[in-house]
Design a protein around this motif. Structure first.
Motif, PDB file in Angstrom:
ATOM      1  N   ASP A  21       0.820  -1.216   0.000  1.00 37.25           N
ATOM      2  CA  ASP A  21       0.000   0.000   0.000  1.00 37.25           C
ATOM      3  C   ASP A  21       0.854   1.266   0.000  1.00 37.25           C
ATOM      4  OD1 ASP A  21      -2.285  -1.562   0.088  1.00 37.25           O
ATOM      5  OD2 ASP A  21      -2.446  -1.467   2.289  1.00 37.25           O
ATOM      6  N   ARG A  22       0.228   2.342  -0.413  1.00 30.43           N
ATOM      7  CA  ARG A  22       0.865   3.653  -0.384  1.00 30.43           C
ATOM      8  C   ARG A  22       0.530   4.310   0.963  1.00 30.43           C
ATOM      9  NH1 ARG A  22      -0.725   5.529  -6.627  1.00 30.43           N
ATOM     10  NH2 ARG A  22      -0.102   3.534  -7.581  1.00 30.43           N
ATOM     11  N   ILE A  23       1.557   4.572   1.752  1.00 31.04           N
ATOM     12  CA  ILE A  23       1.303   5.066   3.110  1.00 31.04           C
ATOM     13  C   ILE A  23       1.631   6.541   3.295  1.00 31.04           C
ATOM     14  CG2 ILE A  23       1.630   2.783   4.121  1.00 31.04           C
ATOM     15  CD1 ILE A  23       4.426   3.719   5.042  1.00 31.04           C
ATOM     16  N   ALA A  24       2.318   7.142   2.332  1.00 30.32           N
ATOM     17  CA  ALA A  24       2.643   8.573   2.423  1.00 30.32           C
ATOM     18  C   ALA A  24       2.852   9.114   1.019  1.00 30.32           C
ATOM     19  CB  ALA A  24       3.887   8.814   3.276  1.00 30.32           C
ATOM     20  N   CYS A  25       2.574  10.415   0.856  1.00 25.64           N
ATOM     21  CA  CYS A  25       2.608  10.985  -0.491  1.00 25.64           C
ATOM     22  C   CYS A  25       2.872  12.482  -0.410  1.00 25.64           C
ATOM     23  CB  CYS A  25       1.260  10.716  -1.183  1.00 25.64           C
ATOM     24  SG  CYS A  25       1.127  11.258  -2.904  1.00 25.64           S
ATOM     25  N   GLY A  26       3.551  13.019  -1.444  1.00 24.83           N
ATOM     26  CA  GLY A  26       3.793  14.462  -1.519  1.00 24.83           C
ATOM     27  C   GLY A  26       3.856  14.905  -2.964  1.00 24.83           C
ATOM     28  N   ILE A  27       3.313  16.070  -3.259  1.00 20.13           N
ATOM     29  CA  ILE A  27       3.279  16.605  -4.622  1.00 20.13           C
ATOM     30  C   ILE A  27       4.492  17.498  -4.858  1.00 20.13           C
ATOM     31  CG2 ILE A  27       1.962  18.024  -6.242  1.00 20.13           C
ATOM     32  CD1 ILE A  27      -0.542  17.333  -4.539  1.00 20.13           C
ATOM     33  N   PHE A  28       5.195  17.265  -5.959  1.00 20.38           N
ATOM     34  CA  PHE A  28       6.354  18.098  -6.292  1.00 20.38           C
ATOM     35  C   PHE A  28       5.899  19.479  -6.764  1.00 20.38           C
ATOM     36  CE2 PHE A  28       8.674  14.046  -6.527  1.00 20.38           C
ATOM     37  CZ  PHE A  28       9.819  14.395  -5.841  1.00 20.38           C
ATOM     38  N   LYS A  29       6.490  20.498  -6.128  1.00 18.35           N
ATOM     39  CA  LYS A  29       6.211  21.883  -6.493  1.00 18.35           C
ATOM     40  C   LYS A  29       7.539  22.627  -6.558  1.00 18.35           C
ATOM     41  CE  LYS A  29       1.755  21.859  -4.089  1.00 18.35           C
ATOM     42  NZ  LYS A  29       0.913  22.484  -3.038  1.00 18.35           N
ATOM     43  N   ALA A  30       7.590  23.636  -7.410  1.00 18.36           N
ATOM     44  CA  ALA A  30       8.819  24.429  -7.532  1.00 18.36           C
ATOM     45  C   ALA A  30       9.049  25.217  -6.248  1.00 18.36           C
ATOM     46  CB  ALA A  30       8.722  25.383  -8.709  1.00 18.36           C
ATOM     47  N   GLY A  31      10.286  25.186  -5.729  1.00 20.47           N
ATOM     48  CA  GLY A  31      10.615  25.993  -4.547  1.00 20.47           C
ATOM     49  C   GLY A  31      11.184  25.190  -3.412  1.00 20.47           C
ATOM     50  N   GLN A  32      11.029  25.719  -2.207  1.00 17.22           N
ATOM     51  CA  GLN A  32      11.640  25.159  -1.006  1.00 17.22           C
ATOM     52  C   GLN A  32      10.642  24.333  -0.190  1.00 17.22           C
ATOM     53  OE1 GLN A  32      14.779  25.436  -0.191  1.00 17.22           O
ATOM     54  NE2 GLN A  32      15.457  26.921  -1.688  1.00 17.22           N
ATOM     55  N   ALA A  33      11.164  23.445   0.601  1.00 21.11           N
ATOM     56  CA  ALA A  33      10.316  22.639   1.485  1.00 21.11           C
ATOM     57  C   ALA A  33       9.778  23.492   2.619  1.00 21.11           C
ATOM     58  CB  ALA A  33      11.114  21.472   2.061  1.00 21.11           C
ATOM     59  N   VAL A  34       8.581  23.157   3.077  1.00 16.62           N
ATOM     60  CA  VAL A  34       7.988  23.858   4.223  1.00 16.62           C
ATOM     61  C   VAL A  34       8.749  23.515   5.489  1.00 16.62           C
ATOM     62  CG1 VAL A  34       5.916  24.049   5.632  1.00 16.62           C
ATOM     63  CG2 VAL A  34       5.723  23.985   3.143  1.00 16.62           C
ATOM     64  N   GLY A  35       9.071  22.254   5.660  1.00 13.34           N
ATOM     65  CA  GLY A  35       9.815  21.841   6.854  1.00 13.34           C
ATOM     66  C   GLY A  35      10.706  20.668   6.545  1.00 13.34           C
ATOM     67  N   THR A  36      11.898  20.660   7.129  1.00 13.40           N
ATOM     68  CA  THR A  36      12.870  19.586   6.914  1.00 13.40           C
ATOM     69  C   THR A  36      13.100  18.842   8.209  1.00 13.40           C
ATOM     70  OG1 THR A  36      13.969  20.879   5.194  1.00 13.40           O
ATOM     71  CG2 THR A  36      15.205  19.051   6.132  1.00 13.40           C
ATOM     72  N   PRO A  37      12.998  17.504   8.184  1.00 17.62           N
ATOM     73  CA  PRO A  37      13.228  16.740   9.409  1.00 17.62           C
ATOM     74  C   PRO A  37      14.614  17.018   9.959  1.00 17.62           C
ATOM     75  CG  PRO A  37      12.296  15.350   7.696  1.00 17.62           C
ATOM     76  CD  PRO A  37      12.636  16.657   7.050  1.00 17.62           C
ATOM     77  N   THR A  38      14.755  17.031  11.271  1.00 16.13           N
ATOM     78  CA  THR A  38      16.049  17.254  11.904  1.00 16.13           C
ATOM     79  C   THR A  38      16.579  15.931  12.461  1.00 16.13           C
ATOM     80  OG1 THR A  38      14.945  17.803  13.985  1.00 16.13           O
ATOM     81  CG2 THR A  38      15.497  19.637  12.507  1.00 16.13           C
ATOM     82  N   GLY A  39      17.870  15.896  12.652  1.00 15.76           N
ATOM     83  CA  GLY A  39      18.459  14.697  13.244  1.00 15.76           C
ATOM     84  C   GLY A  39      18.836  13.670  12.218  1.00 15.76           C
TER      85      GLY A  39
END
Length: 210
Positions: free
Chosen positions: A192-210
């Motif tokens: 199954d597909r458990i996570a998804c994100g749409i590619f958009k031009a620009g920067q990420a809203v948030g980047t995981p740390t660690g």
């Protein structure tokens, strides 16, 4: 006092020169109606790449979310010497190996994310890094998520172009529940597909740390 004719003529010439002086200096003044020349250094600064050497038009970011809408990381696609490089970072996902692929449509309708369509496959190849006639442009190695729910993966998308990735309907980054066997059409039995994100031009809203 009697002024000689010669002295009178010289006086006359001096006054004439004084009268013409403002006109002569005005001829050399800059033309206020002419706009100043464009500063090429300003143009170069506006068009310059960022610290990573990437122009804004050569970066696309997908902010990944789970089926219940929770943030789960991001994927960033950049261009390096004509190659499309993808960097994936996730958090809050189940530990273990997960199939990850770029899918052909930039839609992520929860909970099953079927709106993202099939794997991005412009060359109509077979699926899998181990397939003799593979691979899809959206195929990638498995993502390993640690016990803390975090994982990272960097990979060159083979046969990919940035224009194709960011076409009229864009594309999506999809994380699957199970590992990809890298040879079975159409998705390597990755579940199954458990996570998804749409590619958009620009920067990420948030980047995981660690």
């Amino acid at each position: 006092m009697i002024i000689g004719k010669g002295a009178f003529e010289m006086n006359k010439m001096s006054w004439a020169m004084i009268a013409l002086l403002p006109l002569l200096t005005g001829c050399n003044a800059p033309d206020a109606s002419t706009p100043p020349a464009q500063d090429d250094s300003v143009v170069a600064e506006e068009a310059a790449p960022d610290a990573a050497g990437v122009l804004p038009t050569e970066r696309a970011v997908a902010d990944i979310k789970t089926a219940d809408g929770k943030p789960a990381g991001n994927a960033s696609a950049t261009v390096d010497d004509g190659r499309v490089m993808l960097s994936l970072q996730v958090e809050g996902l189940p530990p273990g190996e997960h199939g990850v692929h770029v899918h052909m449509t930039g839609k992520c309708d929860a909970p099953k994310f079927e709106s993202a369509g099939a794997h991005w496959n412009p060359a109509n190849a077979q699926h899998g890094l181990e397939a003799p006639a593979g691979q899809h442009a959206g195929d990638m190695p498995n993502l390993v998520v640690d016990a803390n729910g975090r994982g990272k993966l960097a990979y060159e998308l083979k046969g990919a172009t940035f224009a194709g990735l960011m076409d009229a309907d864009s594309s999506a980054m999809v994380v699957h529940a199970a590992a990809d066997d890298q040879k079975t059409d159409p998705s390597g039995n990755s579940g199954d597909r458990i996570a998804c994100g749409i590619f958009k031009a620009g920067q990420a809203v948030g980047t995981p740390t660690g």
